[in-house]
Design an enzyme around this catalytic site. Sequence first.
Site, PDB file in Angstrom:
ATOM      1  N   GLU A   1     -10.402  -2.418  -9.531  1.00 34.54           N
ATOM      2  CA  GLU A   1      -9.574  -2.775  -8.379  1.00 34.54           C
ATOM      3  C   GLU A   1     -10.389  -3.650  -7.429  1.00 34.54           C
ATOM      4  O   GLU A   1     -11.178  -3.122  -6.634  1.00 34.54           O
ATOM      5  CB  GLU A   1      -9.158  -1.509  -7.613  1.00 34.54           C
ATOM      6  CG  GLU A   1      -8.335  -0.530  -8.390  1.00 34.54           C
ATOM      7  CD  GLU A   1      -7.569   0.393  -7.445  1.00 34.54           C
ATOM      8  OE1 GLU A   1      -6.345   0.310  -7.442  1.00 34.54           O
ATOM      9  OE2 GLU A   1      -8.201   1.154  -6.692  1.00 34.54           O
TER      10      GLU A   1
ATOM     11  N   ASN B   1      -0.738   6.044  -7.095  1.00 30.74           N
ATOM     12  CA  ASN B   1      -1.574   6.644  -6.049  1.00 30.74           C
ATOM     13  C   ASN B   1      -0.765   6.677  -4.760  1.00 30.74           C
ATOM     14  O   ASN B   1      -0.561   5.646  -4.126  1.00 30.74           O
ATOM     15  CB  ASN B   1      -2.845   5.783  -5.888  1.00 30.74           C
ATOM     16  CG  ASN B   1      -3.713   6.231  -4.726  1.00 30.74           C
ATOM     17  OD1 ASN B   1      -3.492   7.306  -4.153  1.00 30.74           O
ATOM     18  ND2 ASN B   1      -4.703   5.407  -4.381  1.00 30.74           N
TER      19      ASN B   1
ATOM     20  N   GLY C   1      -3.543  -3.588  -1.425  1.00 25.70           N
ATOM     21  CA  GLY C   1      -2.609  -3.581  -0.302  1.00 25.70           C
ATOM     22  C   GLY C   1      -2.471  -4.918   0.408  1.00 25.70           C
ATOM     23  O   GLY C   1      -1.890  -4.991   1.493  1.00 25.70           O
TER      24      GLY C   1
ATOM     25  N   HIS D   1     -12.315   5.661  -5.027  1.00 24.67           N
ATOM     26  CA  HIS D   1     -11.357   4.658  -4.534  1.00 24.67           C
ATOM     27  C   HIS D   1     -12.014   3.858  -3.410  1.00 24.67           C
ATOM     28  O   HIS D   1     -12.744   4.413  -2.591  1.00 24.67           O
ATOM     29  CB  HIS D   1     -10.073   5.328  -4.037  1.00 24.67           C
ATOM     30  CG  HIS D   1      -8.996   4.335  -3.781  1.00 24.67           C
ATOM     31  ND1 HIS D   1      -8.957   3.594  -2.617  1.00 24.67           N
ATOM     32  CD2 HIS D   1      -7.964   3.917  -4.539  1.00 24.67           C
ATOM     33  CE1 HIS D   1      -7.925   2.776  -2.686  1.00 24.67           C
ATOM     34  NE2 HIS D   1      -7.304   2.954  -3.833  1.00 24.67           N
TER      35      HIS D   1
HETATM   36  P1  PGA Z   1      -1.908  -1.242  -3.784  1.00 26.81           P
HETATM   37  O1  PGA Z   1      -3.056  -0.120  -3.892  1.00 26.81           O
HETATM   38  O2  PGA Z   1      -1.138  -1.165  -5.081  1.00 26.81           O
HETATM   39  O3  PGA Z   1      -1.089  -0.824  -2.615  1.00 26.81           O
HETATM   40  O4  PGA Z   1      -2.596  -2.538  -3.621  1.00 26.81           O
HETATM   41  C1  PGA Z   1      -3.751   0.097  -5.077  1.00 26.81           C
HETATM   42  C2  PGA Z   1      -4.749   1.190  -4.860  1.00 26.81           C
HETATM   43  O5  PGA Z   1      -5.216   1.361  -3.747  1.00 26.81           O
HETATM   44  O6  PGA Z   1      -5.085   1.924  -5.787  1.00 26.81           O
END
Ligand code: PGA
Length: 253
Positions: A163, A4, A169, A91
Amino acid sequence: MVGNWKMELSHLAAVNLATSLKRVWGEDTLRVQVVVCPSFPALLPVAEILKPLKELQLGAQNVHWQEQGAWTGEVAVSQIKPFVQWCLVGHSERRALVGETDEQVQAKAQLLIKEGLRPIVCLGETAAERAQELIVETVTQQVEAIFTVATRTTLQRLVIAYEPVWAIGSGEMPAPSEAAEVMLLIRKLAAQRFGEEVAAKLCIIYGGSVNARTVEPFVAEPGIDGVLVGGASVQAREFAEIVRVVERVSGQE
Ligand code: PGA
């Protein structure tokens, strides 16, 4: 495997990333299905660059829940359909920052399936819901909103991405076994509605702070079928390394 790219890259940077990925993998070297999700304007050039890679497909990061109409600035399923096979929906950044609801996520998934595209439905609990021990309730509600509009056949066409919002993040992650437990819950809910056989085939992936160092124990868990990668997917070498680990762990190398 899903990358993504969020809104991290300029147009030129997106084109350069696609070019680097093509260079890293060459033709016919991917052993697992990989989907990359650039921003809308980069979909066409990225699709052109990555066309020779057989196991690589394209996804959009979002789409509108209505078929067409007076929605200035929005993008319809029919408008992304010529370029992508997949689309992220729900998301957490959209749920939290744009106020997207389960009903809208549901409508988007339904429309995508109707149009022959494949939704990657993102869901997961926030830090507050986790602190209140509401993981089961939250995930159940989010996943049931999707299962309500799925059938035994269309369930095979969607991917559920678990998630945990607090892991996105942040560099924080649940224990792989903890994530696998949530996947098991999702699979059980699918089994109750669609039967064991269909539920066993449902593709459920993990997302949140996945990188080349953290990915292995997640994909090694039975029941975790892949990963959704954000930040680490916009660096060609890092993303390619994650894919290599997944290929190795899944016995596809
Ligand atoms: P990240 O994001 O790998 O930067 O934690 C995952 C996502 O938002 O799908």
